[in-house]
Design a protein around this motif. Structure first.
Motif, mmCIF file in Angstrom:
data_model
loop_
_atom_site.group_PDB
_atom_site.id
_atom_site.type_symbol
_atom_site.label_atom_id
_atom_site.label_comp_id
_atom_site.label_asym_id
_atom_site.label_seq_id
_atom_site.Cartn_x
_atom_site.Cartn_y
_atom_site.Cartn_z
ATOM 1 N N GLY A 27 -51.984 19.066 47.284
ATOM 2 C CA GLY A 27 -51.806 18.929 48.716
ATOM 3 C C GLY A 27 -53.071 18.739 49.513
ATOM 4 N N SER A 28 -54.215 19.118 48.932
ATOM 5 C CA SER A 28 -55.464 19.069 49.686
ATOM 6 C C SER A 28 -56.634 19.052 48.710
ATOM 7 N N SER A 40 -58.912 20.996 48.957
ATOM 8 C CA SER A 40 -59.251 22.406 48.741
ATOM 9 C C SER A 40 -58.546 22.960 47.491
ATOM 10 N N ASP A 41 -57.585 22.213 46.943
ATOM 11 C CA ASP A 41 -56.911 22.621 45.700
ATOM 12 C C ASP A 41 -57.644 22.102 44.451
ATOM 13 N N ARG A 62 -48.475 16.502 55.612
ATOM 14 C CA ARG A 62 -49.358 15.631 56.392
ATOM 15 C C ARG A 62 -49.146 14.161 56.060
ATOM 16 N N ALA A 68 -49.978 23.081 45.040
ATOM 17 C CA ALA A 68 -50.030 23.226 46.499
ATOM 18 C C ALA A 68 -50.099 24.701 46.864
ATOM 19 N N GLY A 69 -50.709 24.968 48.015
ATOM 20 C CA GLY A 69 -50.789 26.338 48.500
ATOM 21 C C GLY A 69 -50.004 26.501 49.786
ATOM 22 N N SER A 100 -54.232 30.585 48.282
ATOM 23 C CA SER A 100 -54.958 30.202 49.506
ATOM 24 C C SER A 100 -54.382 30.986 50.675
HETATM 25 C C1 RP5 Z 1 -51.551 23.049 51.283
HETATM 26 O O1 RP5 Z 1 -52.218 23.803 52.217
HETATM 27 C C2 RP5 Z 1 -52.585 22.587 50.308
HETATM 28 O O2 RP5 Z 1 -51.996 22.405 49.056
HETATM 29 C C3 RP5 Z 1 -53.617 23.661 50.326
HETATM 30 O O3 RP5 Z 1 -53.466 24.552 49.234
HETATM 31 C C4 RP5 Z 1 -53.357 24.396 51.628
HETATM 32 C C5 RP5 Z 1 -54.525 24.334 52.570
HETATM 33 O O4 RP5 Z 1 -54.896 22.996 52.796
HETATM 34 P P1 RP5 Z 1 -56.220 22.652 53.632
HETATM 35 O O5 RP5 Z 1 -55.983 23.178 55.006
HETATM 36 O O6 RP5 Z 1 -57.362 23.338 52.922
HETATM 37 O O7 RP5 Z 1 -56.360 21.155 53.573
HETATM 38 O O8 RP5 Z 1 -50.897 21.967 51.850
#
Ligand code: RP5
Length: 169
Positions: free
Chosen positions: A9-10, A12-13, A40, A64-65, A89
């Protein structure tokens, strides 16, 4: 050609999901790596899922978090098996993602591994591919043999040197 799709998802993962990349590399399984958010980038997420089988992807690992809808949303739009990785996260430290991913409604399964368990997700992907691949089966057997051997060696060392010296290592 990539047979496993890794999606998250990001960025950050990415540090967690890299463990899956490393395991697949160890088994010489090619993967494609994608950042695409169910929230998003909902249109692109649906396109990714709908196109996966056509690109030769046989297993998808989705991490994903938070409110982790990515694995389930992808599973809803493809027959390719999806393995979900809850990412630790935010305030709930991955329990939110675990519950979101594991509690799929009947009819649309996502195989869920532990929080941050992307290495196991990759091993499960290799096991799925190994059903029709004898080389992968042999590689998995060798992997497990090495793992067993390493536990036996640790036990042997513990018995030889005792607890205090072992913990000093
Ligand atoms: C999720 O929100 C993502 O998989 C991630 O783990 C979490 C935070 O995303 P960021 O705000 O760091 O982009 O969609």
């Amino acid at each position: 050609m990539a047979t496993v799709g890794i999606i998250m998802g990001s960025d950050s993962d990415l540090s967690v999901m890299k463990e899956a990349v490393d395991v697949l590399k160890e088994f010489q399984v090619e993967c494609e790596i994608t950042i695409c958010s169910a929230h998003r980038l909902p249109v692109q997420t649906a396109e990714y899922a709908a196109g996966a089988a056509g690109r030769g992807i046989q297993v998808i690992i989705a991490g994903a978090g938070g409110a982790a809808h990515l694995p389930g949303v992808i599973a809803a739009s493809t027959l390719v098996p999806v393995i979900g990785v809850p990412i630790q996260s935010g305030a709930l430290a991955g329990v939110d993602a675990l519950y979101a991913i594991v509690q799929m409604p009947r009819g649309i399964p996502v195989a869920t591994v532990a929080i941050n368990g992307s290495a196991n997700a990759a091993l499960l992907a290799v096991q799925i591919l190994a059903v029709r691949d004898d080389n992968l089966k042999s590689a998995l057997r060798a992997y497990r043999d090495r793992m067993a051997q390493s536990v036996l060696e640790k036990d042997k060392k513990l018995k030889q040197v005792g607890v205090d010296a072992y913990l000093l290592k």
